[in-house]
Design a protein around this motif. Structure first.
Motif, short mmCIF file in Angstrom:
data_model
loop_
_atom_site.label_atom_id
_atom_site.label_comp_id
_atom_site.label_asym_id
_atom_site.label_seq_id
_atom_site.Cartn_x
_atom_site.Cartn_y
_atom_site.Cartn_z
N ILE A 161 1.11 -1.54 0.08
CA ILE A 161 0.09 -0.55 0.17
C ILE A 161 0.78 1.06 -0.14
O ILE A 161 2.41 1.42 0.62
N ARG A 162 0.48 2.77 -0.38
CA ARG A 162 1.11 3.25 -0.55
C ARG A 162 -0.39 4.33 0.24
O ARG A 162 -1.02 4.57 -0.70
N ILE A 163 -0.04 5.18 1.10
CA ILE A 163 -1.25 6.56 1.37
C ILE A 163 -1.09 7.30 0.61
O ILE A 163 -0.31 8.32 0.77
N VAL A 164 -2.05 8.26 0.30
CA VAL A 164 -1.72 9.14 -0.68
C VAL A 164 -2.87 10.51 -0.07
O VAL A 164 -3.63 10.63 0.70
N ASP A 165 -2.69 11.21 -1.08
CA ASP A 165 -3.61 12.80 -0.41
C ASP A 165 -3.39 13.16 0.74
O ASP A 165 -3.95 13.14 1.66
N PHE A 166 -2.17 14.04 0.85
CA PHE A 166 -2.07 14.71 2.19
C PHE A 166 -2.19 16.61 1.84
O PHE A 166 -2.04 16.94 2.73
N GLY A 167 -3.66 16.88 1.55
CA GLY A 167 -3.90 17.95 0.64
C GLY A 167 -4.69 18.72 2.02
O GLY A 167 -5.07 19.93 2.60
N LEU A 168 -5.16 17.71 3.40
CA LEU A 168 -6.34 18.08 4.76
C LEU A 168 -5.09 17.56 5.48
O LEU A 168 -5.79 17.92 6.97
#
Length: 371
Positions: free
Chosen positions: A172-179
């Motif tokens: 897995i890769r954790i993505v989307d750190f916009g928040l």
């Protein structure tokens, strides 16, 4: 993260180490194939670096959104990715470019797509419990690394966890750190941030957020991975919020058919209203479910497809008109940007997925919460 960084009052980092390039992106990369994902203010495309031939995901982020200058939000996202550079389960940032209207993040491309796709797959493609145990360990290891750096993701959900490959099942890769927010040096951070189905009760109540806020979302995420059911989803957002506020969770055998009791116990350690009583990422990694389960179970939630065609009655239908769990600032929809996403549209029903967008409070924007 470097000592030279600075933060605003709401936990957003305003200094980065990455040099943002101003030369032409197209001089160094070729765009290939179809779009990987699209939001209201961003588009993600696969690209190939000319000098190396290596594939990446290029995330094109608009700097102005709804008339507001949002460059600071993108800088915060870059800073969070920098702080997670050594984390094996967080998507890596290769470099960044800036034009008059956009900032382009060149990211690792997780070619297997979102775990969302397996959560709603047919029986022979769906996760087994053994699969979920392996992926849960990776998610928790990645999140534990973030939390050690006092970073909270605030939008953990199946659309923001990608796979390096789908067949055979990759990592897995954790993505989307916009928040995402950085919590150190902060007395308190109170913001309405997240995606409705996965958001923790303290966010809805405008109470301080913490690393425990992510742990609630992981509890929802693991529930979804094991069952194909979204535990708090109502027919309308206010019903979803009420379900969350009351911790209205179905742990019946009908939902968890074929799932071990240890898995249910694991989820129960996270879906706890008081954030101080939730298990931490490090504690979860020591849970017996992740360390003692040895019997592979058959593929799960094989009846999900039929449930999409026949919506279940919400257990809250007989209750009076729903209200917000507690007064809070006005909520405004913002978009979710994933790195390598396969967009799906599904019927929004109790017990199935709504492909929802996160929301964020913006005091300067007057808009009702809408989808």
């Amino acid at each position: 993260m470097p000592d030279s960084m600075t933060m605003s009052r709401n936990g957003m980092v305003s200094k980065i180490q990455t040099r943002i390039r101003t030369d032409a992106f197209k001089n160094n990369y070729d765009l290939v194939g179809k779009e990987l994902g699209r939001g209201k203010f961003a588009v993600v495309k696969k690209c190939v670096e000319k000098s190396t031939g290596k594939e990446h995901a290029a995330k094109f982020l608009r700097k102005r959104r709804k008339g507001q200058d949002c460059r600071v939000d993108i800088i915060n996202e870059i800073a969070i990715l920098e702080s997670a550079a050594g984390n094996p389960f967080v998507v890596s940032l290769h470099e960044a470019y800036e034009t008059a209207s956009e900032i382009i993040l060149v990211l690792e491309c997780a070619a297997g797509g979102e775990i969302f796709n397996q959560c709603v797959a047919d029986n022979d493609e769906a996760f087994t419990e053994k699969d979920v145990i392996r992926l849960a360990k990776q998610i928790l290891t990645g999140v534990a690394g973030l939390h050690r750096n006092n970073v909270v993701h605030l939008d953990l959900k199946p659309q923001n966890v990608l796979l390096t490959r789908a067949h055979p099942l990759g990592d897995i890769r954790i993505v989307d750190f916009g928040l995402s927010r950085r919590m150190d040096s902060m007395e308190e951070v109170r913001e309405i941030l997240g995606t409705p189905e996965y958001v923790a009760p303290e966010v809805l109540n405008y109470e301080p957020i913490s690393t425990a806020t992510d742990m609630w979302s992981i509890g929802v995420l693991i529930y979804v991975m094991l069952t194909g059911v979204s535990p708090f989803l109502g027919d309308e957002k206010q019903e979803t919020f009420l379900n969350i506020s009351q911790v209205n969770v179905d742990y019946s055998q009908d939902v968890f058919e074929g799932v071990s009791s240890l898995a249910v116990d694991f989820i129960k350690s996270l879906l706890v209203k008081n954030p101080r009583k939730r298990a931490t990422a490090e504690e979860c990694l020591k849970h017996p479910w992740l360390n003692g389960h040895s019997n592979p179970l058959p593929h799960l939630h094989n009846a999900l497809r039929s449930s999409l065609d026949e919506p279940e009655n919400s257990p809250s239908e007989s209750e009076p008109e729903l209200e917000s769990p507690a007064p809070s600032p006005e909520l405004v929809i913002v978009t979710s940007y994933t790195t390598c996403s396969g967009q799906s549209e599904m019927k929004s029903v109790r017990g199935a997925f709504a492909f929802d967008e996160p929301f964020a409070a913006r005091s300067e924007i007057k808009q009702e919460l809408i989808c």
